[in-house]
Design a protein around this motif. Structure first.
Motif, PDB file in Angstrom:
ATOM      1  N   HIS A  93      -1.536  -6.846   6.233  1.00  0.00           N
ATOM      2  CA  HIS A  93      -2.625  -7.647   5.845  1.00  0.00           C
ATOM      3  C   HIS A  93      -3.165  -7.265   6.541  1.00  0.00           C
ATOM      4  CE1 HIS A  93      -0.987  -9.940   3.221  1.00  0.00           C
ATOM      5  NE2 HIS A  93       0.993  -9.450   3.784  1.00  0.00           N
ATOM      6  N   CYS A  94      -4.126  -7.791   6.263  1.00  0.00           N
ATOM      7  CA  CYS A  94      -5.985  -7.382   7.094  1.00  0.00           C
ATOM      8  C   CYS A  94      -6.132  -6.268   7.589  1.00  0.00           C
ATOM      9  CB  CYS A  94      -5.555  -8.838   8.789  1.00  0.00           C
ATOM     10  SG  CYS A  94      -5.164  -9.781   8.095  1.00  0.00           S
ATOM     11  N   MET A  95      -5.853  -5.398   6.917  1.00  0.00           N
ATOM     12  CA  MET A  95      -5.874  -3.436   8.017  1.00  0.00           C
ATOM     13  C   MET A  95      -6.197  -3.131   6.170  1.00  0.00           C
ATOM     14  SD  MET A  95      -3.338  -3.146  10.437  1.00  0.00           S
ATOM     15  CE  MET A  95      -3.916  -4.798  11.848  1.00  0.00           C
ATOM     16  N   VAL A  96      -6.651  -3.799   5.231  1.00  0.00           N
ATOM     17  CA  VAL A  96      -6.446  -3.064   3.680  1.00  0.00           C
ATOM     18  C   VAL A  96      -7.245  -1.426   3.911  1.00  0.00           C
ATOM     19  CG1 VAL A  96      -7.005  -2.626   1.198  1.00  0.00           C
ATOM     20  CG2 VAL A  96      -5.435  -4.428   2.369  1.00  0.00           C
ATOM     21  N   PRO A  97      -6.983  -0.391   3.366  1.00  0.00           N
ATOM     22  CA  PRO A  97      -8.166   0.332   3.939  1.00  0.00           C
ATOM     23  C   PRO A  97      -9.633   0.109   3.480  1.00  0.00           C
ATOM     24  CG  PRO A  97      -5.957   1.540   3.388  1.00  0.00           C
ATOM     25  CD  PRO A  97      -6.042   0.299   3.011  1.00  0.00           C
ATOM     26  N   ALA A  98     -10.741   0.471   3.323  1.00  0.00           N
ATOM     27  CA  ALA A  98     -12.221   0.878   2.242  1.00  0.00           C
ATOM     28  C   ALA A  98     -11.635   1.105   0.932  1.00  0.00           C
ATOM     29  CB  ALA A  98     -13.233   1.397   3.149  1.00  0.00           C
ATOM     30  N   GLY A  99     -12.329   0.660   0.137  1.00  0.00           N
ATOM     31  CA  GLY A  99     -12.188   1.357  -1.142  1.00  0.00           C
ATOM     32  C   GLY A  99     -11.883   0.951  -1.857  1.00  0.00           C
ATOM     33  N   LEU A 100     -10.329  -0.246  -1.931  1.00  0.00           N
ATOM     34  CA  LEU A 100      -8.822  -0.641  -2.076  1.00  0.00           C
ATOM     35  C   LEU A 100      -9.602  -2.088  -2.817  1.00  0.00           C
ATOM     36  CD1 LEU A 100      -6.029   0.569  -0.497  1.00  0.00           C
ATOM     37  CD2 LEU A 100      -7.281   1.624  -3.070  1.00  0.00           C
ATOM     38  N   GLU A 101     -10.309  -2.293  -2.241  1.00  0.00           N
ATOM     39  CA  GLU A 101     -10.661  -4.012  -1.764  1.00  0.00           C
ATOM     40  C   GLU A 101     -11.131  -4.576  -3.444  1.00  0.00           C
ATOM     41  OE1 GLU A 101     -13.031  -1.735  -0.630  1.00  0.00           O
ATOM     42  OE2 GLU A 101     -13.180  -1.947   1.286  1.00  0.00           O
ATOM     43  N   GLY A 102     -11.562  -3.694  -4.818  1.00  0.00           N
ATOM     44  CA  GLY A 102     -11.064  -4.540  -5.870  1.00  0.00           C
ATOM     45  C   GLY A 102      -9.450  -4.715  -6.417  1.00  0.00           C
ATOM     46  N   VAL A 103      -9.195  -4.065  -6.023  1.00  0.00           N
ATOM     47  CA  VAL A 103      -7.349  -4.280  -6.332  1.00  0.00           C
ATOM     48  C   VAL A 103      -6.566  -5.472  -6.588  1.00  0.00           C
ATOM     49  CG1 VAL A 103      -5.291  -3.239  -6.478  1.00  0.00           C
ATOM     50  CG2 VAL A 103      -6.754  -1.878  -5.370  1.00  0.00           C
ATOM     51  N   SER A 125      -3.615 -11.183   0.584  1.00  0.00           N
ATOM     52  CA  SER A 125      -3.678 -12.480   0.529  1.00  0.00           C
ATOM     53  C   SER A 125      -4.081 -13.313   1.621  1.00  0.00           C
ATOM     54  CB  SER A 125      -2.554 -14.127  -0.007  1.00  0.00           C
ATOM     55  OG  SER A 125      -1.757 -13.038  -1.458  1.00  0.00           O
ATOM     56  N   TYR A 126      -3.877 -12.448   2.565  1.00  0.00           N
ATOM     57  CA  TYR A 126      -4.414 -13.135   4.145  1.00  0.00           C
ATOM     58  C   TYR A 126      -5.367 -11.625   4.323  1.00  0.00           C
ATOM     59  CZ  TYR A 126      -0.294 -16.098   3.434  1.00  0.00           C
ATOM     60  OH  TYR A 126       0.383 -16.818   2.946  1.00  0.00           O
ATOM     61  N   ALA A 127      -5.989 -11.369   3.141  1.00  0.00           N
ATOM     62  CA  ALA A 127      -7.686 -10.154   4.274  1.00  0.00           C
ATOM     63  C   ALA A 127      -8.199 -10.320   5.643  1.00  0.00           C
ATOM     64  CB  ALA A 127      -8.030 -10.226   3.161  1.00  0.00           C
ATOM     65  N   VAL A 128      -8.449 -11.985   5.904  1.00  0.00           N
ATOM     66  CA  VAL A 128      -9.168 -12.052   7.320  1.00  0.00           C
ATOM     67  C   VAL A 128      -8.624 -12.539   7.960  1.00  0.00           C
ATOM     68  CG1 VAL A 128     -11.004 -13.638   7.734  1.00  0.00           C
ATOM     69  CG2 VAL A 128     -10.657 -13.439   5.509  1.00  0.00           C
ATOM     70  N   ARG A 129      -7.044 -12.685   8.544  1.00  0.00           N
ATOM     71  CA  ARG A 129      -6.541 -13.670   9.471  1.00  0.00           C
ATOM     72  C   ARG A 129      -4.422 -13.328   9.718  1.00  0.00           C
ATOM     73  NH1 ARG A 129      -5.005 -17.976  11.327  1.00  0.00           N
ATOM     74  NH2 ARG A 129      -4.879 -18.430  13.133  1.00  0.00           N
ATOM     75  N   ASN A 172       2.532   6.134   1.486  1.00  0.00           N
ATOM     76  CA  ASN A 172       1.659   6.427   0.129  1.00  0.00           C
ATOM     77  C   ASN A 172      -0.046   5.705   1.039  1.00  0.00           C
ATOM     78  OD1 ASN A 172      -0.615   6.050  -0.672  1.00  0.00           O
ATOM     79  ND2 ASN A 172       0.372   4.083  -2.199  1.00  0.00           N
ATOM     80  N   PRO A 173       0.270   7.495   1.882  1.00  0.00           N
ATOM     81  CA  PRO A 173      -0.998   7.339   2.956  1.00  0.00           C
ATOM     82  C   PRO A 173      -2.260   7.115   2.354  1.00  0.00           C
ATOM     83  CG  PRO A 173      -0.173   9.858   2.627  1.00  0.00           C
ATOM     84  CD  PRO A 173       0.898   8.799   1.782  1.00  0.00           C
ATOM     85  N   ASN A 174      -2.387   7.175   1.510  1.00  0.00           N
ATOM     86  CA  ASN A 174      -4.191   6.297   0.852  1.00  0.00           C
ATOM     87  C   ASN A 174      -4.130   5.283   0.656  1.00  0.00           C
ATOM     88  OD1 ASN A 174      -5.157   8.707  -0.153  1.00  0.00           O
ATOM     89  ND2 ASN A 174      -4.097   8.679  -2.365  1.00  0.00           N
ATOM     90  N   ALA A 175      -2.876   4.423   0.960  1.00  0.00           N
ATOM     91  CA  ALA A 175      -2.769   2.816   1.017  1.00  0.00           C
ATOM     92  C   ALA A 175      -2.842   2.151   2.303  1.00  0.00           C
ATOM     93  CB  ALA A 175      -1.178   2.021   0.446  1.00  0.00           C
ATOM     94  N   THR A 176      -2.198   3.465   3.194  1.00  0.00           N
ATOM     95  CA  THR A 176      -2.177   3.352   5.206  1.00  0.00           C
ATOM     96  C   THR A 176      -2.600   3.908   5.696  1.00  0.00           C
ATOM     97  OG1 THR A 176      -0.342   4.247   4.866  1.00  0.00           O
ATOM     98  CG2 THR A 176       0.178   2.106   4.497  1.00  0.00           C
ATOM     99  N   ALA A 177      -4.791   4.033   5.341  1.00  0.00           N
ATOM    100  CA  ALA A 177      -5.306   4.936   6.419  1.00  0.00           C
ATOM    101  C   ALA A 177      -5.875   4.112   7.241  1.00  0.00           C
ATOM    102  CB  ALA A 177      -5.963   5.980   5.407  1.00  0.00           C
ATOM    103  N   ALA A 178      -6.157   2.735   7.051  1.00  0.00           N
ATOM    104  CA  ALA A 178      -6.943   1.609   7.627  1.00  0.00           C
ATOM    105  C   ALA A 178      -6.487   2.550   9.851  1.00  0.00           C
ATOM    106  CB  ALA A 178      -7.374   0.597   7.316  1.00  0.00           C
TER     107      ALA A 178
END
Length: 115
Positions: free
Chosen positions: A63-73, A78-82, A109-115
């Motif tokens: 939560h709050c650490m989604v890598p760039a490029g996945l925002e449209g999924v 549910s807690y993208a900000v805080r 899944n390195p692509n999902a946890t790259a942030a």
């Protein structure tokens, strides 16, 4: 306590929590909450060993650490900000350092946890 030397007991516990796992309706996982809960266990025999390690196995971003490029999924976070409990990576890591607990993160899944 939360720790055991009985491998069979540990295997049964892991099997029980993974067989019927369920989520909160989004893809992101509560890594900070899980690490924080483990670090703050305080039963009599918890964290008494000179070797203190938390292993986090995951296939999704925190939560709050989604890598760039996945925002449209859809249903990504549910807690993208805080974090819902106000936890931050800095506060959780500071707690681990103060308690001399090492953290290892294993991503499936390195692509999902790259942030």
């Amino acid at each position: 306590g939360h720790f055991t030397k009985d491998i069979s007991n540990a295997n049964c516990f892991v099997k029980a929590i993974t067989e019927k796992s369920s989520g909160g309706g989004d893809i992101a996982e509560d890594h900070l909450g899980a690490i924080n809960q483990c670090a703050n266990w305080n039963s009599e025999d918890d964290w008494t060993s000179p070797i203190k390690v938390i292993l986090l196995f995951t296939d999704a971003p925190a939560h709050c650490m989604v890598p760039a490029g996945l925002e449209g999924v859809p249903n990504l976070d549910s807690y993208a900000v805080r974090h819902p409990s106000g936890l931050t990576a800095k506060s959780v890591i500071t707690s681990l350092i103060q308690k001399d607990i090492d953290l290892f993160i294993c991503s499936f899944n390195p692509n999902a946890t790259a942030a």
